[in-house]
Enzyme design. Structure first.
Site, PDB file in Angstrom:
ATOM      1  CG  ASP A 186      -3.284  -0.484  -2.510  1.00  0.00           C
ATOM      2  OD1 ASP A 186      -2.616   0.762  -2.070  1.00  0.00           O
ATOM      3  OD2 ASP A 186      -3.511  -1.807  -1.981  1.00  0.00           O
TER       4      ASP A 186
ATOM      5  CB  SER B 167      -1.574   0.459   1.306  1.00  0.00           C
ATOM      6  OG  SER B 167      -1.672   1.056   0.969  1.00  0.00           O
TER       7      SER B 167
ATOM      8  CG  ASP C 180      -6.031   1.120  -0.621  1.00  0.00           C
ATOM      9  OD1 ASP C 180      -5.248   1.896  -0.122  1.00  0.00           O
ATOM     10  OD2 ASP C 180      -6.295   0.483   0.351  1.00  0.00           O
TER      11      ASP C 180
ATOM     12  CG  ASP D 203      -2.442   4.217  -1.317  1.00  0.00           C
ATOM     13  OD1 ASP D 203      -3.431   4.153  -2.600  1.00  0.00           O
ATOM     14  OD2 ASP D 203      -2.255   3.396  -0.895  1.00  0.00           O
TER      15      ASP D 203
END
Length: 453
Positions: free
Chosen positions: A244, A99, A246, A242
């Site tokens: 990933d 992440s 999300d 970020d």
């Protein structure tokens, strides 16, 4: 739990997190999923752009196959895209991502057949298998098959487009400055916002696991390139993800950083009706508290981490409560009516809907007036971590403030608050402080930091 933190398991690649360990995690969760169904299980597998992502995806694939799971390899894609695929196909999933953590980190996140991160009770079952090394390995001729899936990203973008007000956004004639931070969002968000009818300009939009332009965490100090891009292109808004994708953090049309807490409060003000409930973590900003009070809604606090927030949303919905929006001030926002998952691209599109009526700076100004300070205190080992927690507890018990111990120690002073808690993903104890006066927030953070030092 000893292994899984607030958002999966993470560590420095090839030091704390090794291919052998990732394979064992995959064997453990695959064993749980096989036991639950008592039949072969198909599992989706994805990763973000990190240099070690392919290595760990290979390890996870081998671990899953060894316990009889078939594997759909989705390649590089945002975590919410993997979750959407899992929900559509009604299969569980494994995401290789750290992440927002620095480039040297990687991690594993586990997702159920509903596309939702595994709840704590499910993670505890996986952890029991892992620690006990009770893996349901199968004979050589029953090992799982693998196949490549090359359209998961396209399916995700199509689903996003069908879930937002495309006409409203297109009519606003917006210029969007986008910074995917070299992460997985670089492969989906530029196309998504262009198909929404926006003019899109980008920076740090080449997928690169070294993250040469900036660190993956979209905090203000890392978004200088985006602020400059907004200013030089006359963009209406800047959007940062970020690693990933999300999460979404915004920059207004003047090139000024929009606090994540202000964006969350704006979403709450737009979505909440009297009697509704929203969910946030114990480091909640007073901005959200104010928005909830104004809407005559309720606020439920949880320990930090998306897993905890999701678990509370599920319980509230079972009890008949309506939860139209929830999340944290780090850019991780959930709209449960859409999907019970953090989705940076979807949240950003919902912010664009707000821009149809007013400028980003006006939205931020409606929820301004507070200053936030964050300090990280690093530790070397478990003994030092426990000593820091003990010192934090001593300081909290001695303070003349209202104490909350849902997650760490939060002290509310009426005009300000400070929270100290160990991170669930990094070897640091975090100190958060907020006040209307910046000096007051800095004073509270430094006082707690001095107690720990």
């Amino acid at each position: 739990m000893k292994i899984f933190g607030s958002s999966g398991v993470r560590g420095v690649a090839n030091e704390e997190l090794t291919p052998a360990f990732v394979a064992r995690v995959a064997m453990a969760v695959g064993s749980v999923w096989r036991t639950d169904r008592d039949e072969p299980v198909r599992v989706a597998l994805g990763r973000d752009t990190r240099v070690t992502g392919q290595m760990f995806a290979d390890s996870a694939s081998a671990g899953l196959a060894s316990v009889g799971c078939d594997v759909d390899h989705l390649g590089v894609l945002p975590t919410p895209a993997l979750q959407a695929y899992a929900a559509e196909e009604e299969i569980p999933a494994v995401m290789i991502t750290a992440s927002h953590n620095p480039p040297q980190y990687n991690g594993v996140k586990l997702v159920g057949t509903d596309g939702v991160e595994l709840a704590r009770d499910a993670l505890e079952r996986v952890e029991d298998r892992l620690l006990g090394e009770r893996f349901a390995q199968v004979p050589w001729d029953e090992t799982g098959d693998t196949r490549l899936v090359d359209d998961a990203r396209e399916r995700y973008v199509d689903a996003l487009l069908a879930s937002v007000d495309r006409e409203r956004i297109a009519a606003a004639d917006l210029t969007v400055a986008l910074d995917p931070g070299h992460g997985a969002g670089a492969l989906t968000s530029p196309e998504f916002f262009r198909r929404l009818g926006c003019r899109v300009v980008t920076v740090n939009a080449q997928p690169d696991g070294h993250f040469p332009g900036r660190d993956p965490e979209p905090v203000e100090k890392n978004l200088g390139d985006l602020r400059q891009l907004v200013a030089t292109t006359d963009a209406d808004v800047g959007i940062a993800h970020d690693g990933d994708a999300d999460r979404a953090i915004f920059v207004d049309e003047t090139g000024t950083h929009v606090e994540g807490d202000a964006a969350l409060a704006a979403f709450a003000a737009s979505e909440l009706a009297p009697g509704d409930t929203t969910v946030s973590a114990v480091n909640v900003s007073q901005r959200l508290v104010d928005a909830v009070r104004e809407a005559e809604a309720d606020l439920e606090l949880t320990p930090i981490g998306s897993t905890n927030i999701i678990t509370s949303i599920q319980r509230l919905e079972r009890e008949g409560q309506r939860v139209p929006v929830a999340g944290e001030g780090n850019g991780g926002v959930l709209f449960p009516d859409y999907r019970l998952a953090r989705d940076g691209a979807y949240a950003a599109a919902r912010f664009l809907e707000l821009l149809a009526d007013r400028a980003a700076s006006d939205i931020a100004a409606e929820h301004a007036g507070y200053h936030n300070v964050r300090v990280n205190v690093h530790y070397e080992d478990d003994a030092e971590r426990e000593r820091l927690i003990s010192l934090a507890e001593e300081a909290a018990l001695e303070a003349d403030a209202e104490l909350t111990t849902i997650d760490g120690f939060r002290l509310d002073y009426g005009d300000a608050w400070v929270l100290v808690r160990p991170s669930g993903t990094e070897p640091v104890v975090r100190i958060y402080a907020e006040a209307r006066d910046l000096a007051r927030a800095e004073e509270l953070a430094e006082s707690m930091n001095s107690a720990l030092q």
